[in-house]
Structures are given as structure tokens and as C-alpha cells.
Design an enzyme around this catalytic site. Structure first.
Site, PDB file in Angstrom:
ATOM      1  CG  HIS A 105      20.548 -19.002  16.615  1.00 48.98           C
ATOM      2  ND1 HIS A 105      20.164 -20.344  17.156  1.00 48.98           N
ATOM      3  CD2 HIS A 105      21.423 -19.283  15.745  1.00 48.98           C
ATOM      4  CE1 HIS A 105      20.314 -21.215  16.321  1.00 48.98           C
ATOM      5  NE2 HIS A 105      21.229 -20.648  15.283  1.00 48.98           N
ATOM      6  CG  ASP A 107      22.443 -19.555  11.326  1.00 46.31           C
ATOM      7  OD1 ASP A 107      22.280 -19.815  12.522  1.00 46.31           O
ATOM      8  OD2 ASP A 107      21.954 -20.158  10.123  1.00 46.31           O
ATOM      9  CG  HIS A 255      17.537 -21.629  12.983  1.00 46.51           C
ATOM     10  ND1 HIS A 255      17.954 -20.354  12.504  1.00 46.51           N
ATOM     11  CD2 HIS A 255      18.701 -22.159  13.427  1.00 46.51           C
ATOM     12  CE1 HIS A 255      19.424 -20.395  12.320  1.00 46.51           C
ATOM     13  NE2 HIS A 255      19.826 -21.524  12.826  1.00 46.51           N
ATOM     14  NE  ARG A 270      24.906 -22.677   9.568  1.00 48.81           N
ATOM     15  CZ  ARG A 270      25.158 -21.818  10.655  1.00 48.81           C
ATOM     16  NH1 ARG A 270      24.476 -22.070  11.920  1.00 48.81           N
ATOM     17  NH2 ARG A 270      26.107 -20.868  10.699  1.00 48.81           N
TER      18      ARG A 270
HETATM   19  C1  SIN Z   1      22.103 -24.083  13.210  1.00 51.84           C
HETATM   20  O1  SIN Z   1      22.176 -23.928  12.349  1.00 51.84           O
HETATM   21  O2  SIN Z   1      21.852 -23.292  14.456  1.00 51.84           O
HETATM   22  C2  SIN Z   1      21.862 -25.375  13.882  1.00 51.84           C
HETATM   23  C3  SIN Z   1      20.551 -25.852  13.615  1.00 51.84           C
HETATM   24  C4  SIN Z   1      19.975 -27.221  13.694  1.00 51.84           C
HETATM   25  O3  SIN Z   1      21.234 -28.026  14.126  1.00 51.84           O
HETATM   26  O4  SIN Z   1      19.254 -27.870  13.715  1.00 51.84           O
END
Ligand code: SIN
Length: 282
Positions: A105, A107, A255, A270
């Protein structure tokens, strides 16, 4: 890893030839010089995913670093996390029903203006290893398509729906009296800073292609999502250690947080940075 020349105030070591770099010679708990920040910014645009190791930072340092790139974003699911609205906890334990981002995905593309970047600071890694994050270069995903496919995709628009992951996968209702954001974006966008073309659909949020029958949209999106999953040369892999911060350009990457460590735990926070404009084909 190869050291990249052309940087004076930081050291940049690539992870793969086209995506991902380690940045060293920087302490994110201290003020950055103008030269350091402008070199970090250049490295981020060039390498799309930049990784800072051994950073002993608190939330204020984390937010101050992210704020140098722009205004901080508030996540549409923040009502279910509580706490500081600009910090998204990424917490997985043996009792978790899901781990955030455990599929390819970009973000929050359901937003009218999705975040331009996210900075994830991992504090606790799984005891027995695992918990890496894969990143894919979406410039390259576009470049590898045939000219015929590019011509078709260049004219299309897709719908990105927050209800798909947040309600469908995570089972978290939208804030009372509200719905999750749902917006349309071109299937191929131009990066607002580099001008390069990017394939901008993702299996997390993209629900369908505008103006197509359901089966047509499903077949086309399925083929594009398969392209991302199968083309390993698009990717780099970040192996976290406690106190690693990774910043990614959310406009030209996807990612996938790999949940391969149950029953161990992983914890991070995050911060995302708002984009300046709607994604556009021009
Ligand atoms: C995310 O921002 O989608 C999570 C990424 C992660 O936990 O590595």
C-alpha cells in the site's frame, strides 16, 4: 551497499541501485544544519526511502524532524488510537487481530491530498527476528510497463476508499456521524518535484477504476497489483533495529510491513507529512 558521492555533510550508502539508502553522520536529536537538511532532502528524493540508524530521539525530536518537510498529517483512524493526533502507534503483539500495513500500500491515498512522506521510528523489534518492511519503487513499476499499457493507464482515474482497509480489514468504524475519506486520483501521476511518472494504484486503498465495468476494473487492477508483488527488482527491504527511523517518499513508493513474527511483538511510531497538492497527471 555502496557509498554515494556528492554529499559533504552526511554519508549516503545505497541499499539497492534504485531504492533505499542508509544515511549516517546525522543525529536527529540535534538541530540539523541547513546543509545537512538540504542533503537529506536530496537523498530522500533520489533514494525514496532513507534509513537512519541508532537515533536516540523522543516524540518531539521525531515530530520536529518531520515538520522540516511540511505540516504533519492526522490519520483518519486516529479516533481509535487516541493519544497525540500527530503520532500513529504501530503496535503488534500476540493478541493483535492485524498488523497495520501488512499488504502492499501507499499511506492514506484515500485522502484528497495524501501524505507526501512518512517517518517511522521503530523502538522494539521482534525477539526472534523478522518484522522487516519491504518498499517498492513506483517510478520503476511504471517504467517497466509496455508502451501500450502506459498509453491506456495514462488516461485512467481510480477511486481510493478508506473504508477498504479501515472498515473492511481492520473492522474499525469511522468517527461517529462521519465516513472514511474516499477520493479519485489519476492512475498515473507525475511526481510534483522530480516530474517523473509514477504508477499510483495500490491494493490497500484502490477500489476500482472509474468508468469501467466491475470485472474489467478487477482484472486490470489485479494485473497491476500482481506486477508489484511479483517484480522483486522494484523493492528494497529495511531490516529494523531498535531506534531506527525510516523516511519514505509516499508519492513514489509502496510498502508492505511483513507480519512474520507472531507471537513476538513489535512497536514503533509513525509521523506523516501532508502533501502540498492533489496528485496530478501533469
Ligand atoms: C505502515 O506505515 O504501513 C507500517 C509500516 C511498518 O510497520 O513497517
Amino acid at each position: 551497499m555502496a557509498m554515494i558521492s556528492g554529499f559533504e555533510s552526511i554519508e549516503v550508502d545505497s541499499i539497492t541501485p534504485h531504492i533505499g539508502a542508509h544515511i549516517s553522520g546525522v543525529d536527529l536529536s540535534q538541530d540539523l544544519s541547513n546543509e545537512q537538511f538540504s542533503e537529506i532532502y536530496r537523498a530522500w528524493l533520489d533514494w525514496k526511502v532513507i534509513v537512519f540508524r541508532e537515533q536516540d530521539i523522543d516524540r518531539d525530536h521525531h515530530k520536529a524532524f518531520a515538520r522540516k518537510f511540511g505540516t504533519l498529517h492526522v490519520h483518519p483512524m486516529q479516533h481509535s488510537y487516541g493519544g497525540d493526533p500527530e503520532i500513529l502507534s504501530v503496535k503488534t503483539t500476540k493478541n493483535s487481530a492485524y498488523t497495520a500495513g501488512n499488504a502492499w500500500h501507499t499511506d492514506v491515498t484515500c485522502d484528497e491530498i495524501p501524505p507526501m512522506a512518512s517517518a517511522l521510528y521503530i523502538k522494539e523489534t521482534p525477539e526472534s527476528g523478522g518484522g522487516d518492511t519491504l518498499f517498492a519503487n513506483m517510478y520503476l513499476a511504471y517504467d517497466l510497463l509496455s508502451d501500450t499499457m502506459k498509453e491506456v493507464l495514462d488516461r485512467l482515474t481510480a477511486i481510493h476508499d478508506g473504508a477498504l482497509p479501515y472498515l473492511g480489514n481492520y473492522k474499525v468504524a469511522a468517527p461517529a456521524g462521519d465516513a472514511y475519506p474516499k477520493n479519485e486520483h489519476p492512475v498515473v501521476i507525475a511526481h510534483p518535484e522530480t516530474g517523473k511518472k509514477i504508477l499510483f494504484v495500490n491494493s490497500g486503498f484502490t477500489s476500482h477504476i472509474k468508468g469501467m465495468n466491475g470485472w474489467e476494473s478487477k482484472a486490470l487492477l489485479g494485473a497491476l497489483f500482481d506486477h508489484i508483488t511479483r517484480t522483486h527488482r522494484l523493492t528494497c527491504r529495511v531490516q529494523w533495529q531498535p531506534n531506527t527511523l525510516t523516511l519514505w517518499d509516499n508519492r513514489c513508493t509502496q510498502h508492505h510491513a511483513v507480519w512474520d513474527y507472531w507471537p513476538d511483538s513489535r512497536y514503533g511510531e509513525r509521523v506523516s507529512i501532508l502533501g502540498n497538492e492533489r496528485p496530478s497527471a501533469e
